[in-house]
Design a protein around this motif. Structure first.
Motif, short mmCIF file in Angstrom:
data_model
loop_
_atom_site.label_atom_id
_atom_site.label_comp_id
_atom_site.label_asym_id
_atom_site.label_seq_id
_atom_site.Cartn_x
_atom_site.Cartn_y
_atom_site.Cartn_z
N GLU A 1 55.13 -28.61 2.90
CA GLU A 1 54.32 -29.14 3.99
C GLU A 1 54.80 -30.48 4.53
O GLU A 1 53.99 -31.27 5.04
CB GLU A 1 52.86 -29.28 3.52
N SER A 2 56.08 -30.75 4.45
CA SER A 2 56.57 -32.07 4.86
C SER A 2 56.26 -32.40 6.31
O SER A 2 56.03 -33.55 6.65
CB SER A 2 58.09 -32.16 4.62
N HIS A 3 56.27 -31.38 7.19
CA HIS A 3 56.06 -31.64 8.62
C HIS A 3 54.66 -31.23 9.09
O HIS A 3 54.37 -31.35 10.28
CB HIS A 3 57.12 -30.92 9.44
N SER A 4 53.82 -30.74 8.19
CA SER A 4 52.46 -30.35 8.56
C SER A 4 51.40 -31.25 7.94
O SER A 4 50.29 -31.37 8.46
CB SER A 4 52.19 -28.90 8.17
N PHE A 5 51.75 -31.90 6.81
CA PHE A 5 50.81 -32.81 6.17
C PHE A 5 50.55 -34.01 7.08
O PHE A 5 51.47 -34.64 7.57
CB PHE A 5 51.36 -33.28 4.83
N GLY A 6 49.27 -34.30 7.33
CA GLY A 6 48.92 -35.39 8.23
C GLY A 6 48.99 -35.01 9.70
O GLY A 6 48.76 -35.85 10.57
N VAL A 7 49.29 -33.73 9.98
CA VAL A 7 49.47 -33.29 11.37
C VAL A 7 48.54 -32.12 11.70
O VAL A 7 47.81 -32.15 12.69
CB VAL A 7 50.94 -32.89 11.62
N LEU A 8 48.56 -31.07 10.88
CA LEU A 8 47.77 -29.87 11.15
C LEU A 8 46.40 -29.97 10.50
O LEU A 8 46.21 -30.68 9.51
CB LEU A 8 48.51 -28.62 10.65
N GLY A 9 45.45 -29.22 11.04
CA GLY A 9 44.09 -29.25 10.54
C GLY A 9 43.26 -30.28 11.28
O GLY A 9 43.79 -31.23 11.87
N ASN A 10 41.95 -30.11 11.22
CA ASN A 10 41.06 -31.02 11.95
C ASN A 10 41.18 -32.46 11.47
O ASN A 10 40.97 -33.40 12.24
CB ASN A 10 39.61 -30.55 11.80
N THR A 11 41.48 -32.65 10.19
CA THR A 11 41.58 -34.00 9.63
C THR A 11 42.97 -34.30 9.07
O THR A 11 43.15 -35.26 8.34
CB THR A 11 40.53 -34.20 8.52
N GLY A 12 43.96 -33.44 9.39
CA GLY A 12 45.34 -33.70 8.96
C GLY A 12 45.64 -33.27 7.53
O GLY A 12 46.64 -33.71 6.97
N ARG A 13 44.80 -32.41 6.96
CA ARG A 13 45.02 -32.00 5.58
C ARG A 13 46.01 -30.85 5.45
O ARG A 13 46.23 -30.34 4.36
CB ARG A 13 43.69 -31.66 4.91
N GLY A 14 46.59 -30.43 6.54
CA GLY A 14 47.69 -29.47 6.47
C GLY A 14 47.32 -28.06 6.85
O GLY A 14 46.28 -27.79 7.47
N LEU A 15 48.18 -27.13 6.46
CA LEU A 15 48.10 -25.75 6.93
C LEU A 15 46.86 -25.03 6.42
O LEU A 15 46.29 -24.20 7.12
CB LEU A 15 49.37 -25.01 6.51
N ALA A 16 46.46 -25.30 5.17
CA ALA A 16 45.28 -24.62 4.63
C ALA A 16 44.04 -24.95 5.46
O ALA A 16 43.23 -24.07 5.79
CB ALA A 16 45.07 -25.02 3.17
N GLU A 17 43.90 -26.22 5.82
CA GLU A 17 42.78 -26.61 6.67
C GLU A 17 42.91 -25.99 8.05
O GLU A 17 41.91 -25.55 8.65
CB GLU A 17 42.71 -28.13 6.77
N HIS A 18 44.11 -25.92 8.58
CA HIS A 18 44.35 -25.36 9.91
C HIS A 18 43.88 -23.91 9.98
O HIS A 18 43.28 -23.48 10.98
CB HIS A 18 45.84 -25.45 10.24
N TYR A 19 44.14 -23.12 8.93
CA TYR A 19 43.76 -21.71 8.91
C TYR A 19 42.42 -21.45 8.22
O TYR A 19 41.95 -20.31 8.18
CB TYR A 19 44.84 -20.88 8.21
N GLY A 20 41.83 -22.48 7.64
CA GLY A 20 40.57 -22.28 6.93
C GLY A 20 40.74 -21.51 5.63
O GLY A 20 39.83 -20.83 5.16
N VAL A 21 41.92 -21.63 5.03
CA VAL A 21 42.21 -20.96 3.75
C VAL A 21 41.83 -21.90 2.60
O VAL A 21 42.21 -23.07 2.62
CB VAL A 21 43.71 -20.59 3.66
#
Length: 483
Positions: free
Chosen positions: A282-302
């Motif tokens: 998650e080097s390029h998604s941590f702090g970027v994706l998700g409503n609060t920047g928590r990454g891909l799991a937050e982005h997809y609700g996983v």
């Protein structure tokens, strides 16, 4: 002469035939019938045993003279340590003379910087600088030792707890260098005989981890879930042996080499169906994706616990250095004794750990960073939507806006030369700093090369207009023959 040879051959064959027809060849010894074939087989076995017991090398009876040794040394040509150096290898990249913020200085000239993965614009932030200064005054510059010996400082433990708390995982572990995180974590869990199914577009750090693991690695088509499922099916269907060994899926959340986002919901579905573990970079998604920047799991609700191992560099969104791995307590504890990047490297300088804590706190307190970043991404994509000769290949939410040629030349080398001309002219003529794909000879990525434009929350609308106008103009000039 030919007749004599023929006669000798015939006589030899007659002798062998007579020998096999001799009484000895039909003798019975201890109840065993000895025929001609058995005699030949015994002789062959004796020859094989003789050859096996011989020394493979017999030293010369007479030692070499000094002159003979000198002659051999002069004739010996060692293999080169590296391939021949070409003119391309001698090219020097631009050197920054100030912080790598949205604006930086190169060769004494201020330029707009779209070449740094400073996604949240935190480079130069006052709160982070203040945390580093306080840490320097308290701890000094470095720890001068590995974590497991005498390099663990309380701020390291604070940083690990803060990241685990932010990600919602039981524990996390710090690494001293971002890219070494993933290629230390993979070999810590994956060994010879294990199966790894990996995306063909993973970056060099992941590739190196796969190589060091010595596992059986099978690649699937880039971000293609049908290809992944087909690969998993082939590896597991009717294969009872596969059920007894460790099996992993290795993917990037946001691919450095394409700007594409991996569909984590599908990855988790396939993981559970075929009973694989998932290692997510998650080097390029941590702090970027998700409503609060928590990454891909937050982005997809996983649920985060469905991902077995998560790694990330802190040198991008957090604007510091080092990396971390987060997951269950058992996953983290295992690395403290088995991960080479953690065990043998000097620990992360304390001020960088302090900077990471400050950056996470700053992100959590200011979600507007993410709103600004996404607005800038959308604005840039709109400005680059009709580039002559280039097309956007990245995901609409990706801060890496990846541009590739609409009509490739058929050679990655030639494609890269064209792209380099665009980036060089944009820097020289318009003071816009962008970069093309950089790959070493060790990088086995199969994806096409391109230009990467790194968007930051620190960029202004005028910065984005400047890079858009520059690319529109320069691409039209350089790619005139390819449009």
């Amino acid at each position: 002469m030919a007749t004599a040879v023929m006669n000798m051959t015939t006589a030899a064959l007659d002798w062998v035939s007579i020998a096999f027809d001799a009484p000895l060849a039909r003798a019975v010894v201890f109840g065993v019938h000895i025929d001609g074939h058995l005699v030949v087989e015994v002789l062959l076995i004796a020859v094989i045993l003789f050859q096996l017991t011989r020394k493979s090398y017999k030293p010369p009876k007479k030692p070499l003279t000094d002159k003979e040794i000198d002659d051999l040394c002069e004739e010996w040509i060692p293999e080169p340590l590296h391939p021949p150096i070409t003119e391309e290898m001698k090219a020097e990249p631009p050197t920054l003379e100030s912080a790598a913020g949205p604006h930086t200085v190169i060769d004494g000239k201020e330029v707009v910087n779209f070449a740094s993965a400073n996604y949240l614009g935190l480079i130069g932030d006052d709160k982070i600088i203040d945390s580093c200064v306080a840490s320097l005054e308290k701890y000094g510059v470095g720890s001068c030792g590995p974590r497991g010996f005498y390099g663990t400082i309380d701020v390291h433990l604070d940083c690990e707890r803060r990241i685990a708390e932010f990600m919602g995982t039981p524990d996390s572990i710090l690494y001293s260098y971002g890219i070494s995180t993933i290629f230390s974590v993979i070999p810590a869990f994956c060994k010879k005989g294990d199966i790894i199914v990996a995306d063909e577009g993973v970056h060099w750090g992941v590739q190196n981890g796969l190589y060091l693991s010595r596992s059986t690695v099978v690649y699937f088509k880039h971000n293609d879930m049908a290809s992944l499922e087909s690969t998993l099916e082939k590896l597991t269907h009717g294969n009872k042996q596969a059920e007894k060994i460790r099996r992993y899926i290795v993917v990037e959340a946001l691919y450095q080499n394409s700007g594409q986002i991996t569909p984590l919901n599908e990855i988790v579905r396939l993981k559970e169906k075929y009973r694989f573990r998932v290692i997510l970079e998650e080097s390029h998604s941590f702090g970027v994706l998700g409503n609060t920047g928590r990454g891909l799991a937050e982005h997809y609700g996983v649920p985060i616990e469905k991902i077995d191992i998560i790694t990330a560099s802190m040198g991008n969104a957090l604007a510091t250095d080092g990396g971390f791995c987060t997951g269950s307590a058992r996953v983290v504890d295992h690395q403290r004794l088995s991960s080479s990047g953690y065990v043998f490297s000097a620990s992360l300088p304390p001020y960088l750990a302090s900077a990471a804590i400050a950056a996470v706190d700053h992100l959590e307190d200011n979600p507007s960073f993410l709103t600004t970043l996404r607005s800038n991404i959308s604005l840039l994509r709109e400005g680059l939507s009709n580039l002559p000769g280039l097309t956007i290949a990245s995901d609409p939410l990706s801060p890496i806006v990846f541009l590739k040629l609409k009509k490739p030349t058929g050679s990655s080398k030639n494609d890269l030369e064209l792209l380099n001309k665009i980036t060089e002219r944009a820097l020289k003529e318009d003071s816009v700093f962008i970069v093309s794909t950089k790959r070493s000879v060790l990088d086995k990525c199969r994806l096409p090369v391109g230009i990467r434009v790194f968007v930051s929350a620190g960029h202004t609308a005028s910065d984005i207009k400047k890079v858009s106008d520059s690319l529109q103009r320069v691409a039209a000039l350089v790619l005139a023959e390819h449009i």
